[in-house]
Enzyme design. Structure first.
Site, PDB file in Angstrom:
ATOM      1  CG  ASP A 464      -2.158   0.752   1.138  1.00  0.00           C
ATOM      2  OD1 ASP A 464      -2.293   1.518   0.171  1.00  0.00           O
ATOM      3  OD2 ASP A 464      -3.027   0.611   2.020  1.00  0.00           O
ATOM      4  CG  ASP A 524      -9.562   2.398  -0.372  1.00  0.00           C
ATOM      5  OD1 ASP A 524      -9.061   1.294  -0.661  1.00  0.00           O
ATOM      6  OD2 ASP A 524      -8.972   3.250   0.305  1.00  0.00           O
TER       7      ASP A 524
HETATM    8  C1  DGJ Z   1      -5.800   2.018   2.037  1.00  0.00           C
HETATM    9  C2  DGJ Z   1      -6.184   0.820   1.220  1.00  0.00           C
HETATM   10  O1  DGJ Z   1      -6.688   1.219  -0.013  1.00  0.00           O
HETATM   11  C3  DGJ Z   1      -7.182  -0.021   2.000  1.00  0.00           C
HETATM   12  O2  DGJ Z   1      -7.601  -1.112   1.237  1.00  0.00           O
HETATM   13  C4  DGJ Z   1      -6.533  -0.478   3.283  1.00  0.00           C
HETATM   14  O3  DGJ Z   1      -5.471  -1.340   3.009  1.00  0.00           O
HETATM   15  C5  DGJ Z   1      -6.066   0.738   4.065  1.00  0.00           C
HETATM   16  N1  DGJ Z   1      -5.219   1.591   3.266  1.00  0.00           N
HETATM   17  C6  DGJ Z   1      -5.319   0.312   5.299  1.00  0.00           C
HETATM   18  O4  DGJ Z   1      -4.812   1.374   5.987  1.00  0.00           O
END
Ligand code: DGJ
Length: 748
Positions: A464, A524
């Site tokens: 990430d 997300d």
């Molecule tokens: C952002 C990501 O897009 C989410 O799926 C998740 O992993 C969060 N970060 C965790 O902090």
């Protein structure tokens, strides 16, 4: 095939021809990029400036056609008569590169700087152009469905040279085009936006330090009459994950100049004598068969030449991810409980997301400290991963290695490792980026991530990155080179680990990351109706095998929209399926439905992930030649809906097919007080009886079966009527808002 004949270069595959002519002045002219043609067609396809347009600056005063401004060029200098945008800027000097030679090489040519590259190229044409003190190499590598271009500048003089801009390619395409870009932001990625390309420049760029969710580097140019199945469409993309820039502009002569490369904003680098600068690779694609043809060419290129070899055409596991269900609130007991439930649903991989290390109980602390939180995970990752393996699932883990929270041990010890400028720090999601241009920072990341990967049974990593950069120009580019070095060192020796890249969702959905990570977390936003736009936008440039797509809870956290579980599944099927919700609260009817979804997806996963993709009037279809799966998606229903026809593409007209619509469960609770019309007894719509019934019973939906010819399917078969309020029976599609179906079409 690449050949040279009397100064004409022809790069040709079954999908396209690309023709270049070296003119009398040693200037490479662009002749053709499009449908396959013959080398001998070059004269007929070249620009014919005749006696010129007047008022031009001429290379040769005796030749009124020698005006660079009016020719279709492969590259362009500055200050020498071509007043269109130049792909190159050398500080304080004009540029006028002339042809000095060529080579035709087998395969692709490796870069020296560590940028990711496409692999498995057929042949490469290297054109060399020179001017006093500098050499420019233009590389053209042929792939079956795409051409990859890049540029290398070398300082051949004896004094340093300052380079402010070097595009990966520049080309002048005759004709008028519209440009489709894919714009958005967090939870709103990849919204297609079309503009005509006229005399004013159209720019698609990112300045956030990432390829960005604001403006994906991939874009299309298409003729006004292009449609899904017909018309001329070009696609472009960059194998790069940082600040990018692309521009298109039409000249008075009707030539559309297109270029793409690293964003020149604030960019400046010094080239010492003998040094080179290499641009990233850019992908150029063409189809005369509309947007659909272009997408399929791009998909085949990405699946075959971008995705790391080990994961090419390899089925992707159905995963469960802990994030939306738990966020930071978990311990081993809760995770194992979720894992057991996920396993019983059919999931194959359990992914532990954020929150497993340091003081990471919220997003304000802990990034940088990759020590397992023993309070949450008393048996460590080894114990947890072993137990998950014992349940019969693979184990995957989240990292965010490029960032650091000021509230972390790492930052307390090494504040100088953070990426800073001369101003007070500005935080994004309470964090700073680490300075990946520093070798010691890269070593720290490589050592720590590798140590953890080797300490447990980890077969998947979610990588990430959740903030925008403060780095500008050359520093931002250096950061990307640092990131690629880190990824190569960690995952090169561990090719079997499935890497899913993520950056606040789809903030880095690009070909650079895909060279390391076969799939990317698309957004997300998991609301299926939003996903139709997000995955639909991605589908123009990226194959389904690269798109992380999860089923989450409803109503949805970002839209408050309540959607049927069937639709959440039906949309996520057209990517790499996962589940991301608290499984503890699933109703018995939902558990049953998810089990059926996972089993169905597994049965057809290769077709969903790797099948030929098409956008259709009613949704999407994928096909492997013998099975076609067609999704039909609805938004808000209208009263008294009319007939609906499903048209399947790409079948054999005389063959006979069986068409079955995937069975789905219709929740009785959604009917509320309406049940009085069908139930023999009066039911309180807010009472316990209906609540219990809703937990355990569903009405059957889908399950329609037909036998029909390919010809009929291709011209469009009538679907069962949609619910119109005139009664209920099983021969209609009783779905309500956001309903959907998947049709399975199999040749008999
Ligand atoms: C952002 C990501 O897009 C989410 O799926 C998740 O992993 C969060 N970060 C965790 O902090």
């Amino acid at each position: 095939m690449i050949c040279e004949q009397d100064g004409i270069f022809h790069i040709g595959t079954e999908a396209y021809s690309y023709l270049i002519k070296i003119n009398a002045y040693g200037i490479p002219e662009h002749v053709h990029f499009g449908a396959p043609v013959k080398t001998g067609d070059a004269a007929a396809l070249s620009c014919r400036p005749g006696l010129g347009w007047g008022s031009g600056v001429l290379l040769n005063a005796q030749d009124s056609a020698s005006c660079l401004d009016t020719l279709a060029l492969e590259w362009s200098g500055s200050g020498r008569g071509d007043y269109r945008e130049s792909p190159l800027e050398l500080e304080g000097t004009s540029s006028d590169f002339r042809y000095s030679g060529f080579r035709i090489l087998k395969g692709s040519v490796a870069m020296a700087c560590g940028l990711p590259q496409a692999h498995g190229g057929l042949e490469t044409l290297e054109l060399t152009l020179e001017q006093p003190g500098a050499k420019l190499s233009l590389y053209y590598t042929a792939y079956p469905t795409a051409l990859v271009r890049r540029t290398v500048l070398e300082n051949t003089g004896d004094v340093p040279m300052r380079l402010n801009k070097l595009m990966s390619f520049c080309v002048d395409l005759p004709g008028a085009y519209h440009m489709a870009t894919f714009n958005g932001g967090w939870i709103a990625e990849m919204r297609r936006h079309d503009v005509p390309v006229g005399g004013s420049k159209v720019v698609n760029e990112s300045l956030t330090g990432a390829s960005s969710n604001r403006h994906n580097p991939g874009f299309l140019l298409f003729e006004a009459n292009a449609a899904e199945d017909a018309g001329r469409v070009y696609g472009f993309n960059l194998i790069y994950s940082g600040n990018h820039y692309a521009a298109a502009q039409q000249s008075l002569q009707g030539l559309t100049r297109v270029m793409q490369g690293v964003n020149p904003s604030n960019f400046s680098t010094e080239l010492a004598p003998g040094k080179i600068f290499e641009s990233p690779e850019a992908v150029l694609c063409f189809s005369g068969e509309g947007f659909g043809g272009l997408s399929r060419n791009m998909h085949s290129f990405v699946n075959g030449h971008i995705i790391p070899a080990y994961w090419q055409n390899r089925p992707r596991p159905v995963l469960y991810n802990s994030w939306e269900g738990c966020m930071f609130d978990f311990n081993q007991r809760r995770l194992l409980d979720l894992a057991r439930r996920a396993k019983s649903l059919g999931c194959e991989l359990f992914v532990l997301d954020d929150g497993w290390f340091g003081q990471r109980d919220h997003d304000k602390a802990g990034l940088g400290d990759y020590n397992v939180n023993k309070k949450k995970l008393p048996e460590g990752l080894e114990g947890l991963s072993r137990r998950i393996r014992d349940l019969g699932m693979e184990f995957g883990l989240w990292f965010e290695p490029e960032s650091v929270n000021p509230d972390s041990d790492l930052y307390r010890v090494h504040p100088d490792w953070a990426l800073t400028d001369s101003f007070p720090d500005v935080l994004g999601r309470y964090q700073l980026l680490l300075d990946l241009t520093k070798p010691e920072v890269r070593d720290y990341i490589v050592e720590n991530v590798s140590r953890i990967l080797d300490s447990a049974h980890i077969s998947y990593v979610k990588w990430d990155m959740n903030r925008h950069s403060i780095a500008l120009g050359e520093k931002a580019h250096g950061y990307m080179l640092g990131l690629y070095d880190v990824l190569r060192r960690i995952f090169g020796p561990r090719p079997g680990i499935l890497l899913e890249s993520c950056s606040s969702g789809g903030n880095r959905f690009d070909l650079g990351m895909l060279c390391f990570s076969p799939q990317v977390w698309a957004s997300d936003d998991t609301d299926p109706i939003e996903r139709l736009m997000i995955q639909g936008g991605l589908s123009y440039l990226y194959p389904q095998s690269t798109i992380g797509a999860h089923v989450s809870a409803a109503p949805h956290g970002q839209t408050l929209r309540a959607t049927p579980l069937s639709t959440r599944g039906n949309v996520a099927f057209f990517g790499c399926l996962g589940y991301e919700l608290d499984l503890k609260h699933l109703l018995p009817v939902e558990i049953k439905e998810i089990k059926a979804q996972v089993a169905f997806y597994k049965q057809y996963r290769e077709v969903f992930q790797y099948g030929r993709f098409r956008r259709t009037e009613l949704g999407w279809q994928v096909s492997d030649g013998s099975v076609t799966l067609a999704g039909v998606f609805h938004g808000l229903v209208h009263a008294a809906p009319g007939y609906e026809q499903l048209r399947i593409r790409g079948l054999k007209k005389d063959a006979v097919y069986r068409v079955v619509s995937l069975s789905q469960a219709i929740r009785v609770g959604q009917f509320g007080g309406l049940l009085k019309h069908v139930a023999p007894v009066s039911i309180d719509p807010n009472g316990p009886l209906l609540r219990i019934a809703d937990r355990h019973f569903t009405l059957p939906g889908g399950g329609e079966e037909l036998t029909v010819s390919g010809g009929a399917l291709m011209s469009g078969i009538m679907l069962r009527p949609l619910f119109r309020g005139t009664g209920y029976d099983q021969n209609q599609r009783t779905q309500g808002d956001f309903g959907s179906d998947v049709y399975i079409v199999e040749r008999l």
